[in-house]
Design an enzyme around this catalytic site. Sequence first.
Site, PDB file in Angstrom:
ATOM      1  N   CYS A   1      39.236  38.335  35.857  1.00 13.06           N
ATOM      2  CA  CYS A   1      38.845  39.583  35.180  1.00 13.06           C
ATOM      3  C   CYS A   1      37.534  40.112  35.767  1.00 13.06           C
ATOM      4  O   CYS A   1      37.417  41.298  36.089  1.00 13.06           O
ATOM      5  CB  CYS A   1      38.723  39.332  33.674  1.00 13.06           C
ATOM      6  SG  CYS A   1      38.456  40.823  32.718  1.00 13.06           S
ATOM      7  N   CYS A   2      36.532  39.227  35.948  1.00 14.34           N
ATOM      8  CA  CYS A   2      35.250  39.659  36.525  1.00 14.34           C
ATOM      9  C   CYS A   2      35.444  40.136  37.960  1.00 14.34           C
ATOM     10  O   CYS A   2      34.787  41.088  38.387  1.00 14.34           O
ATOM     11  CB  CYS A   2      34.244  38.503  36.512  1.00 14.34           C
ATOM     12  SG  CYS A   2      33.378  38.303  34.959  1.00 14.34           S
TER      13      CYS A   2
ATOM     14  N   CYS B   1      29.721  42.411  29.191  1.00 13.60           N
ATOM     15  CA  CYS B   1      30.845  43.055  28.501  1.00 13.60           C
ATOM     16  C   CYS B   1      30.948  42.537  27.061  1.00 13.60           C
ATOM     17  O   CYS B   1      30.674  41.355  26.798  1.00 13.60           O
ATOM     18  CB  CYS B   1      32.145  42.746  29.219  1.00 13.60           C
ATOM     19  SG  CYS B   1      32.251  43.457  30.863  1.00 13.60           S
TER      20      CYS B   1
ATOM     21  N   CYS C   1      32.740  39.205  26.070  1.00 10.87           N
ATOM     22  CA  CYS C   1      32.194  37.979  26.679  1.00 10.87           C
ATOM     23  C   CYS C   1      30.706  37.799  26.391  1.00 10.87           C
ATOM     24  O   CYS C   1      30.034  37.021  27.071  1.00 10.87           O
ATOM     25  CB  CYS C   1      32.424  37.994  28.180  1.00 10.87           C
ATOM     26  SG  CYS C   1      34.150  38.145  28.639  1.00 10.87           S
TER      27      CYS C   1
ATOM     28  N   CYS D   1      29.150  36.183  36.848  1.00  5.93           N
ATOM     29  CA  CYS D   1      30.368  36.989  37.032  1.00  5.93           C
ATOM     30  C   CYS D   1      30.873  36.931  38.464  1.00  5.93           C
ATOM     31  O   CYS D   1      32.020  37.259  38.739  1.00  5.93           O
ATOM     32  CB  CYS D   1      30.092  38.443  36.627  1.00  5.93           C
ATOM     33  SG  CYS D   1      28.891  39.272  37.689  1.00  5.93           S
TER      34      CYS D   1
HETATM   35  S1  SF4 Z   1      32.463  39.892  31.567  1.00  6.64           S
HETATM   36 FE1  SF4 Z   1      34.417  39.464  30.491  1.00  6.64          FE
HETATM   37  S2  SF4 Z   1      35.380  41.463  30.087  1.00  6.64           S
HETATM   38 FE2  SF4 Z   1      33.742  41.767  31.608  1.00  6.64          FE
HETATM   39  S3  SF4 Z   1      34.757  41.683  33.548  1.00  6.64           S
HETATM   40 FE3  SF4 Z   1      34.017  39.601  33.146  1.00  6.64          FE
HETATM   41  S4  SF4 Z   1      35.660  38.520  32.048  1.00  6.64           S
HETATM   42 FE4  SF4 Z   1      36.161  40.737  32.061  1.00  6.64          FE
END
Ligand code: SF4
Length: 240
Positions: free
Chosen positions: A127-128, A210, A213, A236
């Site tokens: 996701c990151c 985010c 998280c 991240c």
């Molecule tokens: S901090 Fe969480 S929501 Fe944001 S990009 Fe990374 S995993 Fe995804």
Amino acid sequence: MTLVDIEVGLQRRELDLRDVAESAAKSLEDAPAREIIRWAVATFGDRLCLTSSMSDALLIDLVSRIKPGIDVLFIDTGYHFAETIGTRDAVRQVYDVNVIDVKPSRTVAEQDRDLGPRLFGRNPDLCCYLRKVEPLNRALEPYLAWISGIRRDESPTRSDIKVVEWDAKRQMVKINPIARWTQEDVDNYIADNGVLVNPLHYDNYPSIGCAPCTRRVLDGADPRSGRWAGTGKTECGIHL
Ligand code: SF4
């Protein structure tokens, strides 16, 4: 060798970026943040940008006094707190900078459709990568150097960062002008200069990412312990 032709002011120069970074890392190690920023502006001109998570506007305040109008890259992941978006909007009003929203290639809805919902809970590294690392890599392509606000005292993974580094992954120079600053230095600069701060800081969010998280932390706890809490993840991937 990473030779580039660059025009700064009226001068045209050919630079080997890696040599430039390694030499500046030594000569500027003990220099004040403003001197490091002045060097970066003189060396890279308009091919220099800075990144901001809109946790506060300290770096924006520092840099915009030396290079008004500089490009500020904000990674708009689609998962930010409303307060972070509000801080970005306030920065646009208050500071002489050009805030650029950097978007992932998929919206959150498209990512949910293609990869399933709540990817952040199942595979936060992916996701990151999709929502932060890849979009930033793309956005940094036109520049030769970028300024980041990371500090050595933030976490063990950042304890040995240099004030100027060769960013081998992106083949560009990375400048960390406040690498040597402590939290106290940051607090003092913000108070002395009336710097804009994300209001979440006053609600026990000392480190803001985010919304899915990032959690509140207890007074006195590690400021970054609210990031990806309970997962073992600490970065991240942008700064690794
Ligand atoms: S901090 Fe969480 S929501 Fe944001 S990009 Fe990374 S995993 Fe995804």
